[in-house]
Design a protein around this motif. Structure first.
Motif, PDB file in Angstrom:
ATOM      1  N   LEU A 101       0.953  -1.310  -0.050  1.00 49.15           N
ATOM      2  CA  LEU A 101       0.204   0.125   0.074  1.00 49.15           C
ATOM      3  C   LEU A 101       0.976   1.652  -0.385  1.00 49.15           C
ATOM      4  O   LEU A 101       0.649   2.244  -0.717  1.00 49.15           O
ATOM      5  N   ALA A 102       1.816   1.299   0.545  1.00 50.51           N
ATOM      6  CA  ALA A 102       3.157   1.613   0.923  1.00 50.51           C
ATOM      7  C   ALA A 102       3.475   2.815  -0.878  1.00 50.51           C
ATOM      8  O   ALA A 102       3.599   3.779  -1.450  1.00 50.51           O
ATOM      9  N   ALA A 103       3.313   1.735  -1.230  1.00 51.05           N
ATOM     10  CA  ALA A 103       4.452   2.067  -3.542  1.00 51.05           C
ATOM     11  C   ALA A 103       3.470   2.257  -3.362  1.00 51.05           C
ATOM     12  O   ALA A 103       3.083   2.778  -4.860  1.00 51.05           O
ATOM     13  N   ASN A 183       6.074  -0.717 -11.254  1.00 46.05           N
ATOM     14  CA  ASN A 183       6.670  -0.075 -12.284  1.00 46.05           C
ATOM     15  C   ASN A 183       8.641   0.281 -11.379  1.00 46.05           C
ATOM     16  O   ASN A 183       8.389   0.983 -11.187  1.00 46.05           O
ATOM     17  N   LEU A 184       8.798  -0.802 -11.755  1.00 44.98           N
ATOM     18  CA  LEU A 184      10.090  -1.141 -11.467  1.00 44.98           C
ATOM     19  C   LEU A 184      11.408   0.070 -12.363  1.00 44.98           C
ATOM     20  O   LEU A 184      11.944   0.658 -11.356  1.00 44.98           O
ATOM     21  N   GLU A 185      10.801   0.535 -13.299  1.00 40.24           N
ATOM     22  CA  GLU A 185      11.786   1.226 -13.635  1.00 40.24           C
ATOM     23  C   GLU A 185      11.209   3.196 -12.970  1.00 40.24           C
ATOM     24  O   GLU A 185      12.471   3.677 -13.491  1.00 40.24           O
ATOM     25  N   ASN A 299       9.609   2.859  -0.144  1.00 40.50           N
ATOM     26  CA  ASN A 299       8.223   3.976   0.057  1.00 40.50           C
ATOM     27  C   ASN A 299       8.110   3.113   1.285  1.00 40.50           C
ATOM     28  O   ASN A 299       7.270   3.842   2.220  1.00 40.50           O
ATOM     29  N   SER A 300       8.988   2.131   1.659  1.00 40.89           N
ATOM     30  CA  SER A 300       8.593   1.520   3.028  1.00 40.89           C
ATOM     31  C   SER A 300       8.818   2.102   4.336  1.00 40.89           C
ATOM     32  O   SER A 300       9.885   3.195   3.685  1.00 40.89           O
TER      33      SER A 300
END
Length: 360
Positions: A101-103, A183-185, A299-300
């Motif tokens: 959820l953070a991502a 979205n790894l990019e 983003n965690s």
């Protein structure tokens, strides 16, 4: 240490990694450092669901005895952990949801329709390992749905010529399903910085840099039902791909221990934690630990690894271990025939900073 998969016994390849970790832990403690070592069983995914079905039990009933056997096998080789847990746990489900959820909130998650192989008899989408056929490039027979062992090309399972489901022998159809992607990019700048700061062997940094130089493919992090795993929050009938909650299982094992020992995960693994995070893994999962894992953590609330130690495979008479070749050796089989200390010594004498296969 990387998490042993909960559908089979501990084998020589596992022993190499766990012994390497254990040697490092013992040495660091001899130097006066405080070291906490964590591991767990990787207990989700289609293979575990299928194995449990074959035995006529629920996956929840199937995985605990496997975990118990794994711990017993490792103990024969002098390997113990501060905490050995399971990815099928309340801690892991809570953390997986939190990290995802953070991502999502940071804009790294999106959805897209994809075409997949579908087994009409089983009424399920087929993972790559459950589809075989002819390589679309070199026509080699009996190749799996993700790539050719003969010519090395990678492809989608839907591109195989004359495909067959390994579950039923039927010809799969193609079916559209909406999947959740990471979205790894978008993490490229972070990953480039990570490669500059984390401690890793030079060949590993070079390989990861090579992948970063191209366009990073988005990561399909969802699976359709039936699937044994955690439901993705805010989605209907979608489950986390096993590689999402498996590394988060490291955090879950640490949490499980912390709650019993008057501390918390923020102290152990938070962004401001004074602890270093060291991973020990095989060369085949470098991509997941060197790119996906730090991107997932970005983003965690948790810090990225300080170091990733990568080792090669264990081969037997120069060949990769294989049950069909008859050279597959489990930890228990070795311990029944030889003193496990001999193998610990052999691995200790051969391990170095290179990523070489060790041959028995």
């Amino acid at each position: 240490s990387a998490l042993p998969y909960a559908n089979g016994e501990i084998h020589m390849g596992h022993v190499l990694e766990h012994v390497q970790t254990d040697i490092w832990v013992r040495q660091m403690r001899m130097f006066g450092h405080e070291v906490l070592s964590f591991c767990a069983d990787d207990a989700h995914g289609a293979p575990i669901m299928m194995k449990a079905e074959e035995l006529g039990v629920n996956p929840e009933e199937f995985i605990p005895p496997v975990k118990k056997a794994h711990i017993a096998s490792l103990k024969k080789f002098g390997v113990t952990y501060t905490n050995y847990h399971s990815t099928h746990s309340e801690e892991n489900e809570q953390l997986s949801n939190e990290v995802y959820l953070a991502a999502k909130e940071a804009g790294y998650i999106y959805k897209e329709e994809i075409e997949q192989c579908f087994d009409q008899d089983k009424q399920m989408f087929l993972a790559d390992r459950y589809v075989t056929g002819e390589c679309p490039k070199c026509s080699a027979q009996n190749q799996y749905g993700d790539g050719c062992d003969s010519c090395g090309v990678t492809y989608s399972a839907t591109e195989l010529v004359n495909p067959k489901s390994t579950l039923t022998g039927s010809t799969p159809t193609h079916k559209i399903s909406e999947h959740v992607f990471f979205n790894l990019e978008k993490s490229k700048d972070l990953l480039k910085q990570f490669l500059k700061t984390a401690q890793m062997q030079k060949p590993i940094v070079s390989k990861l840099s090579e992948w970063l130089d191209g366009d990073l493919k988005s990561w399909d992090i969802s699976r359709d039902e039936p699937y044994f795993g955690f439901s993705i929050p805010e989605e209907n009938n979608k489950y986390f791909y096993v590689w999402v909650d498996a590394p988060i299982g490291y955090l879950a094992s640490a949490t499980n221990w912390a709650e019993k020992n008057h501390t918390n995960l923020q102290n152990l693994w938070g962004k401001d934690s004074e602890y270093e995070i060291h991973h020990f893994i095989g060369k085949d999962i470098t991509y997941f630990h060197g790119l996906f894992w730090p991107a997932l953590l970005e983003n965690s609330l948790y810090k990225l690894p300080d170091s990733i130690h990568v080792h090669g495979f264990v081969t037997v008479n120069g060949e990769k271990m294989s049950k069909s070749k008859g050279n597959f050796i489990t930890a228990d089989q070795f311990a029944d025939e030889c003193d496990p200390e001999f193998l610990r010594y052999f691995f200790a004498s051969k391990l170095n900073s290179k990523i070489e296969d060790l041959d028995l």
